[in-house]
Design a protein around this motif. Structure first.
Motif, PDB file in Angstrom:
ATOM      1  N   CYS A   1      -6.857 -48.057 -63.420  1.00 50.92           N
ATOM      2  CA  CYS A   1      -7.800 -48.549 -64.419  1.00 50.92           C
ATOM      3  C   CYS A   1      -7.952 -50.053 -64.345  1.00 50.92           C
ATOM      4  CB  CYS A   1      -7.349 -48.147 -65.822  1.00 50.92           C
ATOM      5  SG  CYS A   1      -5.825 -48.930 -66.352  1.00 50.92           S
ATOM      6  N   GLY A   2      -6.942 -50.736 -63.827  1.00 51.68           N
ATOM      7  CA  GLY A   2      -7.036 -52.174 -63.672  1.00 51.68           C
ATOM      8  C   GLY A   2      -6.940 -52.942 -64.971  1.00 51.68           C
ATOM      9  N   SER A   3      -6.704 -52.265 -66.085  1.00 52.41           N
ATOM     10  CA  SER A   3      -6.666 -52.968 -67.362  1.00 52.41           C
ATOM     11  C   SER A   3      -5.314 -52.865 -68.035  1.00 52.41           C
ATOM     12  CB  SER A   3      -7.737 -52.395 -68.303  1.00 52.41           C
ATOM     13  OG  SER A   3      -7.511 -51.021 -68.531  1.00 52.41           O
ATOM     14  N   VAL A   4      -4.320 -52.362 -67.315  1.00 55.01           N
ATOM     15  CA  VAL A   4      -2.994 -52.210 -67.905  1.00 55.01           C
ATOM     16  C   VAL A   4      -2.395 -53.576 -68.201  1.00 55.01           C
ATOM     17  CG1 VAL A   4      -1.792 -52.209 -65.692  1.00 55.01           C
ATOM     18  CG2 VAL A   4      -0.766 -51.064 -67.655  1.00 55.01           C
ATOM     19  N   ILE A   5      -1.694 -53.685 -69.311  1.00 59.56           N
ATOM     20  CA  ILE A   5      -0.995 -54.920 -69.663  1.00 59.56           C
ATOM     21  C   ILE A   5       0.448 -54.772 -69.210  1.00 59.56           C
ATOM     22  CG2 ILE A   5      -0.264 -56.414 -71.543  1.00 59.56           C
ATOM     23  CD1 ILE A   5      -2.703 -55.476 -73.106  1.00 59.56           C
ATOM     24  N   CYS A   6       0.848 -55.590 -68.257  1.00 61.57           N
ATOM     25  CA  CYS A   6       2.157 -55.434 -67.647  1.00 61.57           C
ATOM     26  C   CYS A   6       3.198 -56.302 -68.336  1.00 61.57           C
ATOM     27  CB  CYS A   6       2.086 -55.797 -66.163  1.00 61.57           C
ATOM     28  SG  CYS A   6       0.891 -54.779 -65.283  1.00 61.57           S
ATOM     29  N   ARG A   7       4.428 -55.831 -68.396  1.00 63.69           N
ATOM     30  CA  ARG A   7       5.530 -56.566 -68.987  1.00 63.69           C
ATOM     31  C   ARG A   7       6.189 -57.438 -67.936  1.00 63.69           C
ATOM     32  NH1 ARG A   7       9.612 -52.861 -71.602  1.00 63.69           N
ATOM     33  NH2 ARG A   7      10.170 -54.789 -72.609  1.00 63.69           N
ATOM     34  N   HIS A   8       6.466 -58.566 -68.273  1.00 61.55           N
ATOM     35  CA  HIS A   8       7.032 -59.506 -67.254  1.00 61.55           C
ATOM     36  C   HIS A   8       8.574 -59.457 -67.272  1.00 61.55           C
ATOM     37  CE1 HIS A   8       2.904 -60.601 -67.308  1.00 61.55           C
ATOM     38  NE2 HIS A   8       3.118 -61.441 -66.285  1.00 61.55           N
TER      39      HIS A   8
ATOM     40  N   GLU B   1       0.889 -41.246 -63.453  1.00 60.05           N
ATOM     41  CA  GLU B   1       0.574 -42.350 -64.360  1.00 60.05           C
ATOM     42  C   GLU B   1       1.662 -43.421 -64.350  1.00 60.05           C
ATOM     43  OE1 GLU B   1       2.230 -38.916 -66.917  1.00 60.05           O
ATOM     44  OE2 GLU B   1       0.858 -39.177 -65.222  1.00 60.05           O
ATOM     45  N   ARG B   2       2.910 -43.037 -64.105  1.00 65.85           N
ATOM     46  CA  ARG B   2       3.984 -44.028 -64.011  1.00 65.85           C
ATOM     47  C   ARG B   2       3.843 -44.851 -62.732  1.00 65.85           C
ATOM     48  NH1 ARG B   2       9.693 -42.008 -64.256  1.00 65.85           N
ATOM     49  NH2 ARG B   2      10.134 -44.063 -65.160  1.00 65.85           N
ATOM     50  N   VAL B   3       3.488 -44.172 -61.645  1.00 63.34           N
ATOM     51  CA  VAL B   3       3.260 -44.886 -60.389  1.00 63.34           C
ATOM     52  C   VAL B   3       2.069 -45.834 -60.534  1.00 63.34           C
ATOM     53  CG1 VAL B   3       2.629 -44.630 -57.950  1.00 63.34           C
ATOM     54  CG2 VAL B   3       4.268 -43.045 -59.003  1.00 63.34           C
ATOM     55  N   ALA B   4       0.997 -45.366 -61.164  1.00 65.25           N
ATOM     56  CA  ALA B   4      -0.205 -46.178 -61.345  1.00 65.25           C
ATOM     57  C   ALA B   4       0.097 -47.433 -62.158  1.00 65.25           C
ATOM     58  CB  ALA B   4      -1.300 -45.358 -62.018  1.00 65.25           C
ATOM     59  N   TYR B   5       0.941 -47.301 -63.188  1.00 64.55           N
ATOM     60  CA  TYR B   5       1.295 -48.466 -64.009  1.00 64.55           C
ATOM     61  C   TYR B   5       1.983 -49.528 -63.158  1.00 64.55           C
ATOM     62  CZ  TYR B   5       3.716 -51.377 -67.410  1.00 64.55           C
ATOM     63  OH  TYR B   5       4.193 -52.458 -68.122  1.00 64.55           O
ATOM     64  N   GLU B   6       2.958 -49.119 -62.355  1.00 65.91           N
ATOM     65  CA  GLU B   6       3.674 -50.082 -61.521  1.00 65.91           C
ATOM     66  C   GLU B   6       2.735 -50.747 -60.514  1.00 65.91           C
ATOM     67  OE1 GLU B   6       6.791 -51.081 -61.911  1.00 65.91           O
ATOM     68  OE2 GLU B   6       7.121 -49.691 -63.575  1.00 65.91           O
ATOM     69  N   LEU B   7       1.844 -49.967 -59.934  1.00 66.99           N
ATOM     70  CA  LEU B   7       0.920 -50.520 -58.946  1.00 66.99           C
ATOM     71  C   LEU B   7      -0.081 -51.472 -59.582  1.00 66.99           C
ATOM     72  CD1 LEU B   7       0.251 -47.418 -56.677  1.00 66.99           C
ATOM     73  CD2 LEU B   7       1.541 -49.482 -56.081  1.00 66.99           C
ATOM     74  N   ASP B   8      -0.546 -51.150 -60.786  1.00 68.47           N
ATOM     75  CA  ASP B   8      -1.447 -52.069 -61.482  1.00 68.47           C
ATOM     76  C   ASP B   8      -0.745 -53.391 -61.809  1.00 68.47           C
ATOM     77  OD1 ASP B   8      -3.994 -51.053 -61.550  1.00 68.47           O
ATOM     78  OD2 ASP B   8      -3.773 -50.029 -63.467  1.00 68.47           O
ATOM     79  N   CYS B   9       0.516 -53.313 -62.216  1.00 69.43           N
ATOM     80  CA  CYS B   9       1.278 -54.533 -62.481  1.00 69.43           C
ATOM     81  C   CYS B   9       1.458 -55.341 -61.210  1.00 69.43           C
ATOM     82  CB  CYS B   9       2.644 -54.185 -63.079  1.00 69.43           C
ATOM     83  SG  CYS B   9       2.571 -53.564 -64.769  1.00 69.43           S
ATOM     84  N   LEU B  10       1.752 -54.656 -60.132  1.00 66.93           N
ATOM     85  CA  LEU B  10       1.893 -55.314 -58.834  1.00 66.93           C
ATOM     86  C   LEU B  10       0.585 -56.008 -58.453  1.00 66.93           C
ATOM     87  CD1 LEU B  10       3.488 -53.680 -55.690  1.00 66.93           C
ATOM     88  CD2 LEU B  10       1.254 -54.741 -55.548  1.00 66.93           C
ATOM     89  N   MET B  11      -0.535 -55.316 -58.664  1.00 65.33           N
ATOM     90  CA  MET B  11      -1.824 -55.868 -58.285  1.00 65.33           C
ATOM     91  C   MET B  11      -2.205 -57.057 -59.161  1.00 65.33           C
ATOM     92  SD  MET B  11      -3.982 -55.285 -55.855  1.00 65.33           S
ATOM     93  CE  MET B  11      -3.672 -53.611 -55.303  1.00 65.33           C
TER      94      MET B  11
ATOM     95  N   GLN C   1      -9.412 -56.501 -56.826  1.00 67.37           N
ATOM     96  CA  GLN C   1      -8.424 -56.407 -55.757  1.00 67.37           C
ATOM     97  C   GLN C   1      -8.254 -54.967 -55.281  1.00 67.37           C
ATOM     98  OE1 GLN C   1      -6.006 -60.208 -57.569  1.00 67.37           O
ATOM     99  NE2 GLN C   1      -4.813 -58.445 -56.985  1.00 67.37           N
ATOM    100  N   TRP C   2      -8.273 -54.018 -56.224  1.00 72.43           N
ATOM    101  CA  TRP C   2      -8.239 -52.617 -55.811  1.00 72.43           C
ATOM    102  C   TRP C   2      -9.468 -52.283 -54.973  1.00 72.43           C
ATOM    103  CZ3 TRP C   2      -4.124 -50.130 -55.328  1.00 72.43           C
ATOM    104  CH2 TRP C   2      -3.105 -50.133 -56.293  1.00 72.43           C
ATOM    105  N   ALA C   3     -10.620 -52.776 -55.401  1.00 70.44           N
ATOM    106  CA  ALA C   3     -11.855 -52.511 -54.664  1.00 70.44           C
ATOM    107  C   ALA C   3     -11.768 -53.059 -53.246  1.00 70.44           C
ATOM    108  CB  ALA C   3     -13.048 -53.117 -55.406  1.00 70.44           C
ATOM    109  N   ALA C   4     -11.200 -54.249 -53.102  1.00 65.91           N
ATOM    110  CA  ALA C   4     -11.060 -54.848 -51.771  1.00 65.91           C
ATOM    111  C   ALA C   4     -10.143 -54.006 -50.889  1.00 65.91           C
ATOM    112  CB  ALA C   4     -10.528 -56.273 -51.892  1.00 65.91           C
ATOM    113  N   LEU C   5      -9.005 -53.570 -51.443  1.00 61.36           N
ATOM    114  CA  LEU C   5      -8.048 -52.795 -50.655  1.00 61.36           C
ATOM    115  C   LEU C   5      -8.618 -51.438 -50.241  1.00 61.36           C
ATOM    116  CD1 LEU C   5      -5.164 -52.604 -49.498  1.00 61.36           C
ATOM    117  CD2 LEU C   5      -4.458 -51.610 -51.692  1.00 61.36           C
ATOM    118  N   PHE C   6      -9.437 -50.842 -51.112  1.00 62.55           N
ATOM    119  CA  PHE C   6      -9.941 -49.496 -50.872  1.00 62.55           C
ATOM    120  C   PHE C   6     -11.371 -49.463 -50.331  1.00 62.55           C
ATOM    121  CE2 PHE C   6      -7.065 -47.452 -54.372  1.00 62.55           C
ATOM    122  CZ  PHE C   6      -5.991 -47.503 -53.497  1.00 62.55           C
TER     123      PHE C   6
END
Length: 358
Positions: A11-18, A233-243, A327-332
């Motif tokens: 989704c690209g809109s996840v708020i990641c915890r630092h 969904e857990r994998v997606a969260y980590e990847l969105d934070c990474l991105m 960034q997801w769009a660029a990678l994909f």
């Protein structure tokens, strides 16, 4: 249509915890030993919230600690607003009561492990019981993922010292690893207990700029297939934070080097060895990765690339999630090329690859 076999969506809109005042036999090290440390400050949290937490700890007669990512972030100068707490007993009841008394929202995260979240006016308080039957805080910390997260400070009952303590409980050498900017798993068992940690190491690599030490990387590569059983969904969260970290190119490159991409994004690797027309100097996979590299640079400093549209781009990119989505769009962007490749009149073609990769 080409589908991602892992079932992920981004989704690209996840708020990641630092992510008590007893001697538990663990080493207590003064946090001022860590360079560039930023002490945990009481003023970062609402006084009313801290008073409510302190009052509940007294009423429930439980040991209470600030743990994990909250301690790590303050030691490395990251001013996150989340508060991670470990409580010696009745954690879910404690969290429900805190939400009720403060007007916050209670969110159950894991009933078995007694983990819950309280959300209040933009603050997030994660409350957990001691992990996997741990008998004290030292035992709890040794059951965590990485040494830099295996840290705790006593919460304290009297408010003036609630979050000012400089004594860090550190049974796994996390302070030393933070000082060396090293991500080190406590054991191989940590990845069996929660295989998502195999991916979380790369998120921490991206967010902190720390290196993943050699033994941890060997364990990650050896047990990478465990990730296939983790909820998408857990994998997606980590990847969105990474991105969203600002170091996504380096992290994705390392994911490829350790063969994690073969588990979580196998379609991306189908581009390896797929040649392109002479106007391209890279195969499809390397081209996608290079596109991510440059998109990461562009979204961080759009004015350097498009000076006449600097203001418009900065305003657009300030919207939540826009940088990550680009960034997801660029990678994909050429994900469909491996299944669309063909040859016409001696020239490599990828007809309809945009639709196939959508």
């Amino acid at each position: 249509m080409l589908t991602v076999s892992s079932g992920l969506f981004f989704c690209g809109s996840v708020i990641c915890r630092h992510g008590r005042l007893k001697n538990h036999g663990s080493s207590e090290i003064v946090s001022s030993m860590i360079p560039h440390q930023s002490p945990i400050q009481e003023k970062e949290y609402q006084p009313e919230l801290l008073r409510a937490i302190a009052s509940l700890a007294a009423r429930y007669q439980v040991e209470l600690y600030v743990v994990g990512g909250t301690v790590r972030d303050r030691l490395t100068g990251v001013a996150a607003r989340d508060l991670d707490l470990a409580v010696s007993g009745r954690a879910l009841e404690f969290a429900r009561q805190l939400a009720g008394e403060t007007g916050g929202t209670f969110v159950l995260l894991d009933a078995k492990e007694e983990t819950a979240r309280v959300v209040l006016h933009g603050y997030v308080v994660d409350i957990a019981g001691f992990r996997q039957g741990a008998v004290d805080i030292r035992d709890d910390l040794m059951k965590r993922d990485f040494t830099m997260n295996s840290l705790a400070v006593p919460f304290g009952i009297d408010l003036p010292v609630v979050l000012h303590s400089t004594a860090v409980i550190d049974p796994a050498g996390g302070l030393a690893d933070i000082g060396k900017k090293t991500i080190r798993a406590l054991s191989a068992e940590a990845f069996f207990n929660d295989p998502l940690r195999l991916l979380r190491a790369f998120r921490f690599f991206a967010e902190t700029g720390f290196r993943i030490e050699a033994q941890t990387l060997r364990w990650i590569e050896k047990y990478r297939d465990l990730l296939a059983g983790v909820a998408p969904e857990r994998v997606a969260y980590e990847l969105d934070c990474l991105m969203a970290s600002g170091r996504s190119f380096a992290a994705v490159a390392l994911l490829k080097e350790t063969n994690i991409l073969r588990v979580i994004l196998p379609e991306l690797l189908q581009g390896e060895g797929v040649d392109q027309p002479s106007s391209h100097h890279l195969d499809v996979f390397a081209h996608n990765l290079e596109a991510l590299k440059w998109m990461e640079k562009i979204v961080e400093q759009p004015g350097d690339f498009y000076p006449s549209h600097k203001t418009e781009l900065e305003n657009y990119l300030a919207e939540n999630g826009k940088k990550t989505l680009l960034q997801w769009a660029a990678l994909f962007h050429d994900l469909g090329k491996p299944v669309a490749v063909g040859v016409a009149d001696g020239r490599i073609t990828f007809y309809n690859h945009d639709r196939l990769g959508a």
